[in-house]
Design a protein around this motif. Sequence first.
Motif, PDB file in Angstrom:
ATOM      1  N   ARG A  34      -8.607  31.361 -81.547  1.00  0.00           N
ATOM      2  CA  ARG A  34      -9.724  32.247 -81.263  1.00  0.00           C
ATOM      3  C   ARG A  34     -11.037  31.508 -81.542  1.00  0.00           C
ATOM      4  NH1 ARG A  34      -8.996  37.528 -84.327  1.00  0.00           N
ATOM      5  NH2 ARG A  34      -9.668  36.282 -86.113  1.00  0.00           N
ATOM      6  N   ARG A  35     -11.997  31.671 -80.632  1.00  0.00           N
ATOM      7  CA  ARG A  35     -13.314  31.045 -80.804  1.00  0.00           C
ATOM      8  C   ARG A  35     -14.191  31.962 -81.650  1.00  0.00           C
ATOM      9  NH1 ARG A  35     -18.103  30.219 -77.338  1.00  0.00           N
ATOM     10  NH2 ARG A  35     -18.906  28.100 -77.704  1.00  0.00           N
ATOM     11  N   THR A  80     -22.060  27.645 -86.232  1.00  0.00           N
ATOM     12  CA  THR A  80     -21.788  27.342 -84.832  1.00  0.00           C
ATOM     13  C   THR A  80     -20.418  27.884 -84.443  1.00  0.00           C
ATOM     14  OG1 THR A  80     -21.768  25.559 -83.190  1.00  0.00           O
ATOM     15  CG2 THR A  80     -20.678  25.119 -85.282  1.00  0.00           C
ATOM     16  N   TYR A  81     -20.118  27.826 -83.135  1.00  0.00           N
ATOM     17  CA  TYR A  81     -18.811  28.291 -82.646  1.00  0.00           C
ATOM     18  C   TYR A  81     -17.745  27.236 -82.884  1.00  0.00           C
ATOM     19  CZ  TYR A  81     -20.770  32.391 -80.341  1.00  0.00           C
ATOM     20  OH  TYR A  81     -21.375  33.596 -80.088  1.00  0.00           O
ATOM     21  N   ILE A  82     -16.618  27.658 -83.425  1.00  0.00           N
ATOM     22  CA  ILE A  82     -15.468  26.775 -83.596  1.00  0.00           C
ATOM     23  C   ILE A  82     -14.224  27.526 -83.135  1.00  0.00           C
ATOM     24  CG2 ILE A  82     -16.480  25.546 -85.561  1.00  0.00           C
ATOM     25  CD1 ILE A  82     -14.659  27.216 -87.379  1.00  0.00           C
ATOM     26  N   ARG A  83     -13.153  26.765 -82.881  1.00  0.00           N
ATOM     27  CA  ARG A  83     -11.892  27.394 -82.461  1.00  0.00           C
ATOM     28  C   ARG A  83     -10.894  27.298 -83.605  1.00  0.00           C
ATOM     29  NH1 ARG A  83      -9.574  29.643 -78.293  1.00  0.00           N
ATOM     30  NH2 ARG A  83     -11.462  29.353 -77.050  1.00  0.00           N
ATOM     31  N   ASN A  84     -10.519  28.457 -84.136  1.00  0.00           N
ATOM     32  CA  ASN A  84      -9.549  28.516 -85.236  1.00  0.00           C
ATOM     33  C   ASN A  84      -8.169  28.863 -84.713  1.00  0.00           C
ATOM     34  OD1 ASN A  84     -11.302  27.960 -87.440  1.00  0.00           O
ATOM     35  ND2 ASN A  84     -12.111  30.057 -87.317  1.00  0.00           N
ATOM     36  N   GLN A  85      -7.184  28.274 -85.331  1.00  0.00           N
ATOM     37  CA  GLN A  85      -5.783  28.536 -84.947  1.00  0.00           C
ATOM     38  C   GLN A  85      -5.136  29.479 -85.950  1.00  0.00           C
ATOM     39  OE1 GLN A  85      -4.085  24.563 -84.724  1.00  0.00           O
ATOM     40  NE2 GLN A  85      -4.445  24.498 -82.509  1.00  0.00           N
ATOM     41  N   TYR A  86      -4.332  30.418 -85.420  1.00  0.00           N
ATOM     42  CA  TYR A  86      -3.641  31.383 -86.274  1.00  0.00           C
ATOM     43  C   TYR A  86      -2.174  31.457 -85.854  1.00  0.00           C
ATOM     44  CZ  TYR A  86      -8.396  32.928 -87.399  1.00  0.00           C
ATOM     45  OH  TYR A  86      -9.702  32.975 -87.790  1.00  0.00           O
ATOM     46  N   ASP A 117       0.259  34.597 -86.684  1.00  0.00           N
ATOM     47  CA  ASP A 117       0.616  35.836 -87.365  1.00  0.00           C
ATOM     48  C   ASP A 117       0.925  36.902 -86.315  1.00  0.00           C
ATOM     49  OD1 ASP A 117      -1.893  36.911 -86.460  1.00  0.00           O
ATOM     50  OD2 ASP A 117      -2.884  35.987 -88.191  1.00  0.00           O
ATOM     51  N   SER A 118       1.086  38.114 -86.757  1.00  0.00           N
ATOM     52  CA  SER A 118       1.468  39.194 -85.834  1.00  0.00           C
ATOM     53  C   SER A 118       0.264  39.944 -85.280  1.00  0.00           C
ATOM     54  CB  SER A 118       2.393  40.192 -86.563  1.00  0.00           C
ATOM     55  OG  SER A 118       1.737  40.733 -87.703  1.00  0.00           O
ATOM     56  N   HIS A 119      -0.951  39.572 -85.708  1.00  0.00           N
ATOM     57  CA  HIS A 119      -2.157  40.280 -85.255  1.00  0.00           C
ATOM     58  C   HIS A 119      -2.853  39.437 -84.179  1.00  0.00           C
ATOM     59  CE1 HIS A 119      -1.512  42.875 -88.714  1.00  0.00           C
ATOM     60  NE2 HIS A 119      -1.503  41.795 -89.493  1.00  0.00           N
ATOM     61  N   VAL A 120      -2.294  39.413 -83.016  1.00  0.00           N
ATOM     62  CA  VAL A 120      -2.793  38.541 -81.947  1.00  0.00           C
ATOM     63  C   VAL A 120      -4.155  39.027 -81.466  1.00  0.00           C
ATOM     64  CG1 VAL A 120      -2.313  37.558 -79.688  1.00  0.00           C
ATOM     65  CG2 VAL A 120      -0.428  38.086 -81.252  1.00  0.00           C
ATOM     66  N   ALA A 121      -5.117  38.110 -81.494  1.00  0.00           N
ATOM     67  CA  ALA A 121      -6.472  38.435 -81.025  1.00  0.00           C
ATOM     68  C   ALA A 121      -7.105  37.162 -80.486  1.00  0.00           C
ATOM     69  CB  ALA A 121      -7.304  39.017 -82.157  1.00  0.00           C
ATOM     70  N   GLY A 122      -6.516  36.621 -79.432  1.00  0.00           N
ATOM     71  CA  GLY A 122      -7.035  35.394 -78.864  1.00  0.00           C
ATOM     72  C   GLY A 122      -6.104  34.847 -77.813  1.00  0.00           C
ATOM     73  N   SER A 123      -6.260  33.551 -77.526  1.00  0.00           N
ATOM     74  CA  SER A 123      -5.435  32.906 -76.494  1.00  0.00           C
ATOM     75  C   SER A 123      -4.135  32.388 -77.112  1.00  0.00           C
ATOM     76  CB  SER A 123      -6.207  31.737 -75.870  1.00  0.00           C
ATOM     77  OG  SER A 123      -7.435  32.179 -75.321  1.00  0.00           O
ATOM     78  N   MET A 124      -3.033  32.786 -76.540  1.00  0.00           N
ATOM     79  CA  MET A 124      -1.739  32.348 -77.056  1.00  0.00           C
ATOM     80  C   MET A 124      -1.509  30.877 -76.702  1.00  0.00           C
ATOM     81  SD  MET A 124       1.996  34.026 -76.361  1.00  0.00           S
ATOM     82  CE  MET A 124       3.461  33.361 -77.158  1.00  0.00           C
ATOM     83  N   GLU A 125      -0.976  30.104 -77.667  1.00  0.00           N
ATOM     84  CA  GLU A 125      -0.683  28.689 -77.469  1.00  0.00           C
ATOM     85  C   GLU A 125       0.839  28.510 -77.424  1.00  0.00           C
ATOM     86  OE1 GLU A 125      -2.737  26.646 -80.622  1.00  0.00           O
ATOM     87  OE2 GLU A 125      -4.708  26.890 -79.676  1.00  0.00           O
TER      88      GLU A 125
END
Length: 450
Positions: free
Chosen positions: A182-183, A147-153, A155-163
Amino acid sequence: MKLLRVKDNRTLPKGDFAPIQRVVDKIADKTLSELEEEGIFVFPEKVHDAPDIEEEQIVLQSYNNCYRTGNIMGFVGCGSERLTIESRFSSGEQDYFLQYLLERVMGFPNVVDLSISANQENMLFNLLLFLFPRYLKDALRKGVFKTYIRNQYNDSHVAGSMEIPRHISQNTPFVGNVAYSRREYAYDNDLTELVRHAIEFIRRRPYGRQILSKAKEEVSLIVDATPKYRFHDKQKIVAINQKTPIRHAYYREYRNLQHLCLLILQHQKHQIGLGTKQVYGILFDGAWLWEEYVNLLIEDVFYHPMNRAGQGAQRLFSGAVGLIYPDFISRDNRNRVIGDAKYKPAENIGNKDYLQVLAYMLRFDAKKGFYFYPECTQVAEEHILWVNSGTTYEKNVKRREDMCVIKHGLLIPGNSVDYKTFLGQINVAEIKFQEGLLHYISIDCQVENQ
């Protein structure tokens, strides 16, 4: 704790159930399908998919000023009240027969003590553990849950919504990393993590490895799918799954597995069933257990059509009309024999039972039909019924010499001093049952009649 023990297929005054009124209020006049929806585990699973298991069976039915039990055996509780429904073919204070059926048919080891002196909380909890491999296998037939989940990262490889708040707290002073989420569509999610926690919990039990060995491949799939598993996350994972139960109909097996895992992980020896859990239990259809047990004894001689799996379906008429599932059809096509398992005493077999077997005998050109039933008298007697010919109008009724139906019983030991003694006695009874069956199959009806 208030405990009431009753037998199946019995009618008792409502006053006898007064000590467990909360349990009665929860289950009285409710069908198996309704109890399943409330979270009670029912075997066979998916009663609505089994034509020979009545979906509308009622565990405890009101009848005038009485309650009547049916073919259902097992354990139901609410709060500190317990109802235990035992087999009517067991005698004495301990239901060794039900315990033996569970061991043979469902693989429950005999560490489950069903006696009245046993700690009922531990007994119910052990049963939940033994259910786990079966429910895990059923769920994983549809693959590992994804299923879809939202993972938090961070690092320097941004690929999602900034928090922003998390970025400020974790990256001050700025060193090149960015906090974002990122979802993603992933196997490692809240449900598979819950199953993993249940696996690790069972693994630590004294007989846990024995239980998990029944589903080695499925356990390995879950372990491989949950690399983020952390023991200390258990309470958080349990809380998330409580708030977000699986609802999609396609994942019905995963919903059942989720419910079972929550019961296992939330278990406390002194309060199973308390708090928000209103009613709980494990119920077994006695007729289904008996049929599956008989199949283990005679599977070398008989085919066993399985309506639940859609295997071995037969038709009464050409053109795919008249779907039937005889319990047993002999493998010998030159001397065809029909068998029918009946979880009832010999004297209760009649009427529709006769019509059913005779219809099967006609369909398969069988000259013999058998009823396999449990016998609780000292000696399992054979009841041979010869089919009539002629009519009363013409006064020419006589019995046929070439067609008969035999009630063939398996003697259930009574008043065994312990379970080990019961095992020895029933093993002897099984051998006599098998030998007697082969004897009656091999002898021609006309020879028997002489």
